[in-house]
Design a protein around this motif. Structure first.
Motif, PDB file in Angstrom:
ATOM      1  N   GLN A   1       0.810  -1.212   0.000  1.00 38.85           N
ATOM      2  CA  GLN A   1       0.000   0.000   0.000  1.00 38.85           C
ATOM      3  C   GLN A   1       0.849   1.271   0.000  1.00 38.85           C
ATOM      4  O   GLN A   1       0.343   2.349  -0.307  1.00 38.85           O
ATOM      5  CB  GLN A   1      -0.921   0.005   1.214  1.00 38.85           C
ATOM      6  N   HIS A   2       2.151   1.149   0.328  1.00 39.72           N
ATOM      7  CA  HIS A   2       3.039   2.299   0.302  1.00 39.72           C
ATOM      8  C   HIS A   2       3.772   2.440  -1.030  1.00 39.72           C
ATOM      9  O   HIS A   2       4.586   3.351  -1.181  1.00 39.72           O
ATOM     10  CB  HIS A   2       4.060   2.195   1.433  1.00 39.72           C
ATOM     11  N   GLY A   3       3.499   1.547  -1.975  1.00 36.44           N
ATOM     12  CA  GLY A   3       4.135   1.629  -3.280  1.00 36.44           C
ATOM     13  C   GLY A   3       5.470   0.938  -3.386  1.00 36.44           C
ATOM     14  O   GLY A   3       6.190   1.146  -4.371  1.00 36.44           O
ATOM     15  N   ASN A   4       5.816   0.099  -2.427  1.00 41.19           N
ATOM     16  CA  ASN A   4       7.087  -0.616  -2.461  1.00 41.19           C
ATOM     17  C   ASN A   4       6.907  -1.985  -3.117  1.00 41.19           C
ATOM     18  O   ASN A   4       5.938  -2.691  -2.827  1.00 41.19           O
ATOM     19  CB  ASN A   4       7.638  -0.813  -1.047  1.00 41.19           C
ATOM     20  N   PRO A   5       7.820  -2.400  -4.001  1.00 36.34           N
ATOM     21  CA  PRO A   5       7.705  -3.721  -4.634  1.00 36.34           C
ATOM     22  C   PRO A   5       7.890  -4.843  -3.623  1.00 36.34           C
ATOM     23  O   PRO A   5       8.745  -4.777  -2.734  1.00 36.34           O
ATOM     24  CB  PRO A   5       8.817  -3.707  -5.686  1.00 36.34           C
TER      25      PRO A   5
ATOM     26  N   GLN B   1      13.978   5.489 -15.051  1.00 30.99           N
ATOM     27  CA  GLN B   1      14.833   6.476 -14.420  1.00 30.99           C
ATOM     28  C   GLN B   1      14.981   6.248 -12.918  1.00 30.99           C
ATOM     29  O   GLN B   1      16.074   6.393 -12.366  1.00 30.99           O
ATOM     30  CB  GLN B   1      14.265   7.875 -14.674  1.00 30.99           C
ATOM     31  N   HIS B   2      13.905   5.878 -12.263  1.00 29.28           N
ATOM     32  CA  HIS B   2      13.928   5.816 -10.793  1.00 29.28           C
ATOM     33  C   HIS B   2      13.962   4.395 -10.228  1.00 29.28           C
ATOM     34  O   HIS B   2      14.292   4.235  -9.044  1.00 29.28           O
ATOM     35  CB  HIS B   2      12.702   6.539 -10.224  1.00 29.28           C
ATOM     36  N   TRP B   3      13.612   3.373 -11.019  1.00 32.93           N
ATOM     37  CA  TRP B   3      13.460   2.038 -10.438  1.00 32.93           C
ATOM     38  C   TRP B   3      14.269   0.943 -11.125  1.00 32.93           C
ATOM     39  O   TRP B   3      14.458  -0.118 -10.549  1.00 32.93           O
ATOM     40  CB  TRP B   3      11.975   1.629 -10.453  1.00 32.93           C
TER      41      TRP B   3
ATOM     42  N   PRO C   1      18.072   0.656  -9.282  1.00 27.52           N
ATOM     43  CA  PRO C   1      18.060   0.219  -7.871  1.00 27.52           C
ATOM     44  C   PRO C   1      17.577  -1.207  -7.664  1.00 27.52           C
ATOM     45  O   PRO C   1      17.974  -1.854  -6.692  1.00 27.52           O
ATOM     46  CB  PRO C   1      17.109   1.226  -7.212  1.00 27.52           C
ATOM     47  N   LEU C   2      16.739  -1.720  -8.548  1.00 22.59           N
ATOM     48  CA  LEU C   2      16.192  -3.061  -8.367  1.00 22.59           C
ATOM     49  C   LEU C   2      16.966  -4.129  -9.136  1.00 22.59           C
ATOM     50  O   LEU C   2      16.566  -5.285  -9.129  1.00 22.59           O
ATOM     51  CB  LEU C   2      14.724  -3.091  -8.803  1.00 22.59           C
TER      52      LEU C   2
ATOM     53  N   ARG D   1      19.179 -10.785  -9.566  1.00 22.37           N
ATOM     54  CA  ARG D   1      17.871 -10.446 -10.124  1.00 22.37           C
ATOM     55  C   ARG D   1      18.059  -9.612 -11.385  1.00 22.37           C
ATOM     56  O   ARG D   1      18.740  -8.600 -11.375  1.00 22.37           O
ATOM     57  CB  ARG D   1      17.031  -9.680  -9.119  1.00 22.37           C
ATOM     58  N   LYS D   2      17.442 -10.046 -12.455  1.00 22.61           N
ATOM     59  CA  LYS D   2      17.472  -9.337 -13.720  1.00 22.61           C
ATOM     60  C   LYS D   2      16.177  -8.540 -13.869  1.00 22.61           C
ATOM     61  O   LYS D   2      15.128  -9.094 -14.188  1.00 22.61           O
ATOM     62  CB  LYS D   2      17.632 -10.317 -14.887  1.00 22.61           C
ATOM     63  N   THR D   3      16.254  -7.269 -13.609  1.00 22.38           N
ATOM     64  CA  THR D   3      15.095  -6.391 -13.715  1.00 22.38           C
ATOM     65  C   THR D   3      15.119  -5.690 -15.063  1.00 22.38           C
ATOM     66  O   THR D   3      16.124  -5.064 -15.416  1.00 22.38           O
ATOM     67  CB  THR D   3      15.094  -5.349 -12.585  1.00 22.38           C
ATOM     68  N   THR D   4      14.050  -5.805 -15.811  1.00 25.19           N
ATOM     69  CA  THR D   4      13.953  -5.158 -17.109  1.00 25.19           C
ATOM     70  C   THR D   4      13.286  -3.797 -16.958  1.00 25.19           C
ATOM     71  O   THR D   4      12.700  -3.474 -15.919  1.00 25.19           O
ATOM     72  CB  THR D   4      13.161  -6.021 -18.081  1.00 25.19           C
TER      73      THR D   4
END
Length: 543
Positions: free
Chosen positions: A326-330, A433-435, A438-439, A444-447
């Motif tokens: 609910q706070h917008g965190n993955p 730009q923002h995520w 950092p992820l 972990r391969k974040t696209t």
């Protein structure tokens, strides 16, 4: 984004549920006589539908209730009053659809003319910006586009004239099917096979339901036991095999999906519309039942946000989804639901359904809503805007955004899952730009699609897309002068790296180099210098 004017971003909203239901089953074990009757009825009513559509197109904007009544009376003499009502209603729907498509085509032509005019006004070879394209690359391309500009203007003038007169161009059976006749080799069809497809696509075998009538439909009737019967038109009355001018098919039907809802409607004599369709490729007959349902009550947006949600980014070959609190965190790992959009339309539709089913089951297990972009690529497919980028044009043209959104809403309503529609502006750009960085890590391969899904979810939750905002002024580390990590490099007072102090600890100079500061003496006995003199003070003598 500094220096750019951003467009207004619409607020997220809860998507409305479906207003109707359609289920389909196969007509099995039809006798040759049954198939012959269906072909004759479909061909006869199809010819009447073609003539009625021609009359409706000739009326144009002069259509009124009186002209509709005259057309219906003319059809009743050669069919029946209920068949005539179904034909005229289908005619009105088709004319209205063509009218909307004509207006969309006008808007597309206007957008193309505006783009070409702008690019022709620029010097050859001038580079464009993110907001507007630049000039054309060569004089030859400039010349070709100037000719195309005149062509588009002529088309626009004709389309506007037709729109003002209320004239539309409609092909019963489909324009694509008609053009296939001239390219049989490319379509790998014989003339006989094409003729079968063309005739079957122009048949008319559909009837609107009527509340209060027996089993909800007097024209095409299906009993609770699965018996199917038709009211034959007047010219085919000699083919009846049941009382009251009806023909009963030897095949019985069973609806495996929503069978209880369908049975509840027909037993209470509520309206159910039926359509009989022939698949020429498989040589199979199908029966489709449809009815309207009351609007699904949507939950408030605040309730849909409770506990977080699952955000989805739509792509050409997969759905990138991530769960947010609910706070917008993955939370957890990103999920990807792949589909293949090559092949026939039925194959593509099945691929989309399977991907959505896996997504909805995941959301159902966690009891969360789904946030998705409210995409519309109508203005992005023009060749004038992306003329040389054929792969990109093909990419966005192949994305089934409207069909996917409609299927997602209807399938989610069955499971009680809320769909939140989000403005797609800048989600991919700001998410990367923002995520993205950092992820991303070793494990972990974040696209960039995963990062875009987080941006979508945060916007649906009402949060800003950037990762953190500035704290209150007097809670900052250096009292009002502190800046966040997202501040630009030129921002005064921004949080930067620690000042670099030269020395062996930073490995910036040799350990043997001369020190700029004398090392202080150790405060422990173990590290004290060997040549240090120890002095014991005398004890204080007291009485």
């Amino acid at each position: 984004m500094r220096g750019e004017s951003l467009r207004t971003i619409a607020a997220p909203f809860v998507a409305l549920g479906p207003s109707g239901v359609a289920i389909r089953t196969r007509l099995k074990d039809l006798t040759p006589d049954d198939e012959q009757v269906l072909r004759l009825v479909g061909a006869h009513l199809g010819s009447l539908a073609s003539k009625d559509l021609k009359r409706r197109c000739a009326e144009g904007l002069e259509h009124s209730a009186d002209t509709w009544a005259r057309r219906k009376r003319a059809l009743t003499d050669t069919s029946s009053s209920r068949w005539a009502g179904s034909i005229t209603k289908a005619t009105h729907d088709q004319w209205a659809l063509s009218r909307r498509a004509q207006l969309a085509h006008i808007h597309s032509l206007e957008a193309g003319i505006k783009t070409i005019t702008h690019r022709l006004s620029l010097p050859v070879g001038e580079k464009g910006t993110k907001r507007a394209p630049g000039g054309y690359r060569s004089r030859q391309e400039w010349f070709q586009k100037s000719r195309r500009l005149h062509l588009l203007k002529d088309r626009l003038e004709r389309e506007r004239a037709d729109h003002d007169r209320g004239r539309v161009r409609v092909v019963r059976g489909g324009k694509r099917q008609l053009h296939t006749r001239h390219h049989l080799e490319a379509a790998q069809l014989t003339e006989h096979a094409w003729r079968r497809r063309w005739e079957a696509s122009r048949w008319f075998l559909q009837a609107d339901g009527e509340s209060g009538k027996r089993f909800g439909n007097e024209t095409i009737r299906v009993t609770p036991d699965g018996e199917v019967s038709l009211k034959l038109p007047v010219p085919l009355a000699h083919l009846v095999n049941a009382p009251h001018g009806r023909y009963v098919l030897a095949a019985t039907v069973i609806f495996h999906h929503r069978s209880e809802e369908w049975a509840d409607r027909i037993t209470t004599n509520r309206a159910v519309a039926y359509r009989i369709h022939y698949d020429t490729d498989r040589s199979r007959w199908y029966l489709t039942a449809s009815w309207t349902i009351p609007p699904v009550k949507t939950v408030p947006l605040d309730v849909a946000r409770t506990g977080g949600l699952i955000s989805v980014d739509t792509n050409a070959d997969h759905l990138a989804a991530w769960r947010l609190d609910q706070h917008g965190n993955p939370v957890g790992e990103p999920r990807r639901f792949f589909y293949d959009l090559s092949g026939t339309a039925n194959h593509r539709d099945a691929q989309v359904r399977h991907a959505l089913t896996r997504l909805l089951h995941w959301a159902k297990r966690h009891g969360l809503s789904i946030a998705i972009e409210n995409l519309d690529f109508a203005a992005e497919k023009t060749r004038e805007k992306h003329g040389r980028q054929k792969r990109f044009r093909r990419l966005i043209s192949g994305m089934p955004v409207s069909k996917l959104r409609a299927r997602l809403v209807s399938m989610a309503a069955e499971l009680g899952i809320t769909i939140i529609a989000v403005d797609p502006a800048y989600t991919s750009r700001w998410g990367a730009q923002h995520w993205h960085k950092p992820l991303s890590g070793k494990n972990r391969k974040t696209t960039r699609h995963d990062a875009a899904s987080i941006a979508i979810g945060r916007r649906a939750l009402g949060h800003r897309i950037r990762r953190r905002t500035a704290p209150p002024p007097h809670d900052q580390s250096d009292r009002v002068g502190h800046r966040t990590a997202q501040a630009g490099h030129g921002t005064p007072g921004r949080e930067g790296t620690r000042p670099r102090i030269l020395g062996p600890r930073t490995r910036s100079v040799s350990p043997d180099a001369a020190r700029t500061r004398e090392t202080s003496a150790s405060t422990t006995v173990r590290d004290a210098p060997v040549d240090q003199d120890w002095v014991q003070d005398s004890l204080l003598l007291t009485d």
